[in-house]
Design a protein around this motif. Sequence first.
Motif, short mmCIF file in Angstrom:
data_model
loop_
_atom_site.label_atom_id
_atom_site.label_comp_id
_atom_site.label_asym_id
_atom_site.label_seq_id
_atom_site.Cartn_x
_atom_site.Cartn_y
_atom_site.Cartn_z
N LYS A 87 -27.04 -12.72 35.96
CA LYS A 87 -26.14 -12.94 34.84
C LYS A 87 -26.19 -14.39 34.40
N ASN A 275 -26.10 -2.72 19.88
CA ASN A 275 -24.83 -3.37 19.65
C ASN A 275 -24.26 -3.04 18.28
N SER A 276 -24.43 -1.78 17.89
CA SER A 276 -23.88 -1.36 16.61
C SER A 276 -22.84 -0.28 16.85
N ARG A 401 -24.06 -6.68 28.48
CA ARG A 401 -23.40 -6.37 27.22
C ARG A 401 -23.18 -7.64 26.41
N GLN A 402 -23.09 -7.42 25.12
CA GLN A 402 -22.88 -8.54 24.21
C GLN A 402 -21.53 -9.20 24.49
N ARG A 403 -21.51 -10.53 24.43
CA ARG A 403 -20.26 -11.26 24.64
C ARG A 403 -19.76 -11.79 23.31
N TYR A 404 -18.47 -11.96 23.22
CA TYR A 404 -17.88 -12.48 21.99
C TYR A 404 -17.08 -13.73 22.34
N GLU A 405 -17.16 -14.71 21.45
CA GLU A 405 -16.40 -15.95 21.66
C GLU A 405 -15.17 -15.92 20.76
N PHE A 406 -14.05 -16.29 21.32
CA PHE A 406 -12.84 -16.38 20.51
C PHE A 406 -12.23 -17.74 20.71
N ASN A 409 -8.56 -17.70 21.40
CA ASN A 409 -8.30 -17.32 22.79
C ASN A 409 -8.27 -18.54 23.70
N THR B 103 -17.63 -3.61 27.88
CA THR B 103 -16.65 -4.68 28.02
C THR B 103 -15.31 -4.19 27.47
N LEU B 105 -13.45 -5.51 25.20
CA LEU B 105 -13.44 -5.52 23.74
C LEU B 105 -14.18 -4.30 23.18
N GLU B 106 -15.32 -4.00 23.78
CA GLU B 106 -16.11 -2.86 23.28
C GLU B 106 -15.36 -1.54 23.43
N ALA B 123 -27.14 -0.44 10.67
CA ALA B 123 -27.29 -1.11 11.96
C ALA B 123 -28.65 -1.78 12.06
N GLU B 134 -18.34 -5.00 10.98
CA GLU B 134 -18.40 -5.36 12.39
C GLU B 134 -17.41 -6.50 12.69
N TYR B 142 -9.57 -7.44 18.80
CA TYR B 142 -9.05 -8.59 19.54
C TYR B 142 -7.55 -8.71 19.34
N ASN B 155 -14.36 -10.19 27.60
CA ASN B 155 -15.77 -9.96 27.94
C ASN B 155 -15.99 -9.38 29.32
#
Lengths: 416, 265
Positions: A87, A275-276, A401-406, A409, B103, B105-106, B123, B134, B142, B155
Motif C-alpha cells: 500500500k 472507478n465509474s 481502491r481510489q482515494r479521495y482528498e477532502f 475534512n 471504501t 465513501l464508495e 465512463a 461524479e 461526503y 478512505n
Amino acid sequence: MATQWKPLIEKITSELVKSLLVAAWFMFLTFPLMVIRVHPLERTIEWRWMNMIYVGVGSFFLSFIWRYLMERKDGGNSKEEGDTWQKRVGLRIRSDKRISLSGLIAIGIFIFIFPFIFSSYQTQIMITALMYVMLGLGLNIVVGLAGLLDLGYVAFYAVGAYCYALLNHHFGLSFWMALPLSGALAATFGILLGFPVLRLRGDYLAIVTLGFGEIIRLILENWNEFSFGPSGIAGISRPGFFGMELSLQEHTVYLYFIMIMLVVLTVLVVSRLRNSRIGRAWIALREDEVACQAMGIDKTKTKLTAFALGATWAGLVGCIFAAKTTFINPASFTFMESAMILSIVVLGGMGSIVGVILGAFVLILLPEYLRAFSEYRMLAFGAAMVIIMVFRPQGIITGIRQRYEFHRNTQKGKAR
Amino acid sequence: MNKTQPALEVKGLTMDFGGLRALDHIDLEVRQGEIVALIGPNGAGKTTFFNCITGIYEPTKGDMIIHPRGKEPVRLNRLKPNIVTEHGLARTFQNIRLFQKMTVLENVMVARHCRTKSGIAGAIFRTPKTRKEEAEMVEFSYGLLEKVGLAQYVNELAHELPYGAQRRLEIARAMATEPFLLLLDEPAAGMNPKETNELDKLITKLQVEDKLAILLIEHDMKLVMSISNRIYVMDYGSMIAQGTPHEIAENPNVIKAYLGEAFDA
C-alpha cells in the motif's frame, strides 16, 4: 538472558527434528527409484548411495525453509506487513509525480525498443503474453470486478477469431474492418450467455459457462459447412499496413505495436470503468447481491454489461490471434485456455490491473523461459503456482481502491 | 407536511413458505415523518415483513402501498428491490451487509446509482457531464458521511470499521438513495450503551432534519420507548398489539408474548 532464549531454541530444535524425520522419510520413499539401479543385461545391481544423500540433504533444507515460511505466514506478520508495504509503495508511486513519470518513461522506452533489440522469436512470445494481458483484463471485468465466475471465457475468444477468419475467407474483409466487428459479435454472444445465467451464482454459474464454452467449441468442430470442422481455416490475411508489403519479420514488429496500442487502450478503458458508476455497481454486485439490489442497482443490467464488456476484449484478442497465426482450428479454444486465463486473473490479483498484467507475464513467460528445464518445465510451473497461492492467496497485487482528498475534512479533523 | 398523511400502508399481508405461514394478515401503517417501531420475540416474522416490503420476497397475499411525497401512491407488490428503492424506500440489514472491500465513501456512492445516469460511454470518455455527476456524487456522499459522523473514515475499507460505525455507514448508504421512508432492521444490535445513545440522536435527527418516516425493528426496549411515536408488536407471524409506547408497555398480550403466561399456583 538464557531463559529468554530457551523457548526459541526449543522451537528450532523441534523444527530441526521434524525436518530430519521428513528427510528420512523421503530417503526411504525414493530409495527404490534413486538408489537401486538394475542392469538387466549385465545382470548387475548398481547401488547409488550418493543419490540418497542428495535427496536427504535437499529435502531436509526444503522442509526447514517451508516450515519457517509457514510459521511466519501463520504468525500473520508477513501478510500484514506485505500488504501495508505494498500500500505504501503504491501510494508513494501514485502521489509522487517524479517517480511515476520517470518510471513510465523508462517502461515506455523499453517497450518501444523491445522488438529491435530482441529476436523475432522473443517478440512473438511477447505478443502472446500481451494477448493474454488483454484476455486477463477482459475476464477481470467479469470475474474480478463483477464476481461472476466464468469458465467458458474462451468461447468469446473463439467467436472473435472465427468472426475474422470467416469474414476474411468468404468476403476478403481486412483485419481493421473485422476487429471492431469481432468485438461487437463477442459482446452479443456475451449478452446471449448472460440471459440464461442471470439467476445463477457461484458454482452453478461456473458449470453453465463451462458448458457454454464447450458448446461453442463442439459447434466449430462439427459444423463442417460453416467452420470447416477440425481442419480449420488457413490463409487468413495478416493485418495490413496502408497497403504496403511487409516481410514476415516486419509483420511481427507491426503486430507487436498493434498489441501494445490495444493493451494501453484496454488498461485505460478498464481503469476508467473500474472507478465509474458502472464499475462500482459491479463491485457492489460482487460483494453482496442482496444489498446491491436494495441500494437501487438493477442486477440484470449490471450483470449483462459485465458479460458484454468482458466478452468484447476476448473478441478483439480472438481477431488478433487469427491474424497472428493466419490459421485457426477449434483445438486452440479448449477449456485449458479458459483455465489459463482464469489463473492469470486469480494469480495476479482479482480486480487489480497491475496484478493481472504481472500474472499474464508470469504465467505465459515462465513456461517459455523454463524450457531450459525441458521435461521438468510444467512441474516447476505448477510448483511456482502453488507457492504463489500459498503465500499470497489474494494474488500478487491486491486491488487498491481510489482515494479521495477532502480539505474540509482535514480542517475539521484538526479543529476537533 | 401533514403528519396524518400515510407514508406506508400494508393491508392483510400474508407470506407462506410452503406450509409455514410466516406472516398472517398483517396490517400496518406508517405516517409521514413518523417513527414507528416493530417489535416482537425472535422468529416473529419481523425481518420477513421487511423483505416483503422491499421486494426480496413476493408475498402470498395482501397489499403494500407507499405514498411518496408529492407523487402518486405506488403499489409495491411484485416490484423488484431496485425499483422499490427508486420509489423512495430504503433499508438497512440486520446482519450488516456492507460492500466490505469498497471504501466507506464508495459504499455511499454506490447507493447514488439509481439517482445518477452516466453510462459506459460516459465512463470511458470521461465526458464533462460524467465528471460533473461524479463530483456531485462525491460531494453528496461526503456530506452524508459527515452527518452520520464517519467523515474521518472516508478512505478506509468498510470491513475495517468498528462495529458501531459499520451500522451507521449502513444508514448513510440507505440515505444516499434519497428515501422518504427508511426501514432499519435492528440498528442497535450489538452496540454498547454509548453507541446506542448516539444512534438515538441520529435517528431523531433524520426524522427532524430530513422529514423521514422511519420504521424500525429493534430489541433494545429503552431505545424503542424513547424514540418511537407508535409501536407494533408481532408474535408468531401475527400482529398482537399496537399503540403508543405507554400503551404497549402495559398491554397484557405483549407482556405475555415476551415473558410467557402468568403461572397461578
